[in-house]
Design an enzyme around this catalytic site. Structure first.
Site, short mmCIF file in Angstrom:
data_model
loop_
_atom_site.label_atom_id
_atom_site.label_comp_id
_atom_site.label_asym_id
_atom_site.label_seq_id
_atom_site.Cartn_x
_atom_site.Cartn_y
_atom_site.Cartn_z
N GLY A 38 2.77 -25.05 -95.93
CA GLY A 38 2.45 -23.68 -96.36
C GLY A 38 3.34 -23.21 -97.50
N PHE A 39 3.20 -21.94 -97.82
CA PHE A 39 3.89 -21.38 -98.99
C PHE A 39 5.42 -21.51 -98.85
CE2 PHE A 39 5.26 -17.05 -100.86
CZ PHE A 39 5.59 -17.60 -102.09
N ILE A 40 5.99 -20.89 -97.86
CA ILE A 40 7.45 -20.93 -97.72
C ILE A 40 7.87 -22.33 -97.27
CG2 ILE A 40 9.49 -19.83 -96.71
CD1 ILE A 40 7.68 -17.36 -96.15
N ASP A 79 1.74 -29.85 -89.30
CA ASP A 79 0.98 -28.73 -89.86
C ASP A 79 -0.48 -28.96 -89.51
OD1 ASP A 79 -0.31 -26.88 -91.74
OD2 ASP A 79 1.66 -26.75 -92.69
N LEU A 102 0.49 -27.09 -82.83
CA LEU A 102 1.52 -26.90 -81.81
C LEU A 102 0.93 -26.53 -80.45
CD1 LEU A 102 4.22 -24.94 -83.87
CD2 LEU A 102 4.02 -27.39 -83.50
N PHE A 139 8.01 -22.70 -89.12
CA PHE A 139 7.24 -21.75 -89.93
C PHE A 139 5.84 -21.52 -89.39
CE2 PHE A 139 9.93 -23.80 -93.27
CZ PHE A 139 10.52 -22.67 -93.80
N LYS A 174 -0.43 -15.02 -89.97
CA LYS A 174 0.36 -13.88 -90.47
C LYS A 174 -0.43 -12.74 -91.10
CE LYS A 174 1.21 -15.36 -95.12
NZ LYS A 174 1.22 -14.29 -96.04
N SER A 231 10.34 -11.89 -89.29
CA SER A 231 9.84 -11.07 -90.39
C SER A 231 10.43 -9.68 -90.32
CB SER A 231 8.32 -10.98 -90.25
OG SER A 231 7.81 -9.93 -91.03
N TYR A 249 0.16 -9.04 -84.82
CA TYR A 249 0.97 -10.01 -85.57
C TYR A 249 2.46 -9.69 -85.41
CZ TYR A 249 3.78 -11.45 -89.54
OH TYR A 249 4.81 -11.90 -90.30
N LYS A 262 5.86 -11.74 -83.52
CA LYS A 262 7.21 -12.02 -84.06
C LYS A 262 8.28 -11.40 -83.15
CE LYS A 262 6.11 -14.37 -87.75
NZ LYS A 262 6.36 -15.81 -87.79
N TYR A 273 12.34 -12.38 -92.84
CA TYR A 273 11.98 -12.37 -94.27
C TYR A 273 11.48 -11.00 -94.66
CZ TYR A 273 11.10 -17.30 -93.02
OH TYR A 273 11.16 -18.57 -92.52
#
Ligand code: UD1
Length: 364
Positions: free
Chosen positions: A29-31, A50, A82, A103, A107, A147, A171, A175, A199
């Site tokens: 993914g992005f991060i 992933d 997962l 990660f 989201k 987050s 969401y 977290k 983040y």
């Protein structure tokens, strides 16, 4: 017989990340992809699991190319979810891991409101399974993607790690619950060392413009949206809120360059290896600077030379007026601080966007 290592030598060995074996969930993914690149450069052996729900294998091909052939050998990829214990069994039976960076997760706030079951199943069940396999395999070091959403609509800014935690949507609750679960797991078994990274708003891209954020469908977040307007995929940006009590009426956030964020994970990993009694500790990863939506638009226009047409719209439900991080704790305890400002964030985001107007795909 060789003499036992001196305590300073053993501390040094314990502290270094070189040659460590790290499992990264959601690494495509992005991060994740930016962090994997930095881990490889750090000399780590990286395994990724992933399910490619919101990412593509091409991202990892590019990470390999950026890392170069010698380091790319140290990267392994498992296509897996997962929530599947079978998939986890494959990942954990093939290698011993020194630590996990987690990660993987959904989201999108709006989607979480419409489909809470999906969010609780994916984010909570997946993470609980991961802890179970980690414990079973003697890997008790975890860096978790949390987050700033856990601060809800903060009463005060900057947000400090010991603020009361709140969640505004499913969401955000995943977290928040996962932070609580981490604290409970660590309390029950003090061998665990867990770092929760909160983040703020990750933006930008690797300076090569080869990897970056590539959301599916219409973006929910500000910068990918601006980027798609700039390349002509979307006609204009809806600016949500023009009457906030801020200098220009638009809302304020703490945008952080994704490469700074990636380096924050390396700092967290070092801390985990070096600190036996870290327990379960939370750190903000932000710049400590607030930028308004309209300031971000202006900075992107400057970096790209493109006009971003905007439409001033009513506030988006659930949005806070101003959120930014206190960066003191991460600076003091992780020895980490963000290096980049919004100019570099917009420059690198535009570099990625102009080279990859359709993300990792070559065409619409
Ligand atoms: C959002 C989520 C947050 C999540 C984070 C990362 C909400 C309420 N919060 O944060 O939980 O952790 O993304 O995925 O969704 N904006 C516009 N026009 C747009 C898009 C955004 O004006 O098209 C504004 C928003 O109103 C906000 C700012 O830009 O003021 C940043 O929005 P966004 O990028 O979605 O991030 P957050 O809302 O801070």
């Amino acid at each position: 017989m060789a003499p036992p290592p001196s305590s300073s030598a053993s501390t040094e060995r314990e502290t270094m990340t070189t040659r460590r074996s790290v499992l990264v969930t959601g690494g495509a993914g992005f991060i994740g992809s930016h962090t994997v690149l930095q881990l490889l450069r750090e000399g780590c052996h990286v395994s990724i699991i992933d399910n490619l729900d919101n990412s593509v294998p091409e991202a990892l091909d590019r990470v390999r190319a950026l890392a170069g052939p010698a380091l790319a050998q140290n990267l392994r990829f498992f296509l897996g979810d997962l929530r599947s214990k079978e998939d986890l069994e494959k990942v954990f039976s093939s290698k011993r891991y020194d630590a996990v960076i987690h990660f993987a997760g959904l989201k999108a706030v709006g989607e979480s409101v419409a489909r809470p079951f999906l969010y609780y199943d994916n984010n909570l069940v997946g993470t609980i399974n991961l802890y179970e396999f980690m414990a079973k395999n003697g890997c008790k070091k975890m860096v978790f993607s949390s987050s700033a959403t856990v601060y809800g609509q903060p009463d005060k800014i900057p947000c400090v790690e010991d603020f009361e935690l709140k969640a505004m949507n499913p969401y955000g609750r995943t977290k928040l619950f996962l932070e609580e679960i981490a604290r409970d797991i660590q309390k029950a078994d003090p061998e665990w060392r867990i770092i929760l990274l909160r983040y703020f708003n990750p933006v930008g891209a690797h300076e090569s413009g080869q990897i970056g954020e590539d959301p599916k469908g219409i973006p929910n977040n500000l910068m990918p949206y601006i980027q798609q307007v700039a390349v002509g995929r979307l006609p204009e940006l809806n600016v949500y809120g023009k009457d906030y009590p801020t200098k220009d009426g638009s809302a304020i956030r703490d945008y952080i360059h994704v490469m700074d964020l990636a380096d924050g994970h390396i700092a967290a990993l070092r801390k985990l290896f070096a600190t036996e009694d870290i327990g379960c500790a939370a750190y903000n990863l932000g710049t400590g600077c607030g930028t308004s939506v309209l300031e971000m638009v202006a900075a992107f226009e400057k970096a790209s030379g493109k006009k971003i047409p905007v439409k001033l719209c009513p506030r988006r439900p659930g949005d806070a007026t101003a959120v930014y991080a206190s960066t003191e704790k991460a600076q003091k305890e992780l020895g980490w601080r963000a290096k980049y400002g919004i100019e570099e964030m917009c420059r690198d985001q535009w570099n990625w966007a102009s080279k990859n107007p359709y993300g990792y795909r070559s065409q619409p």
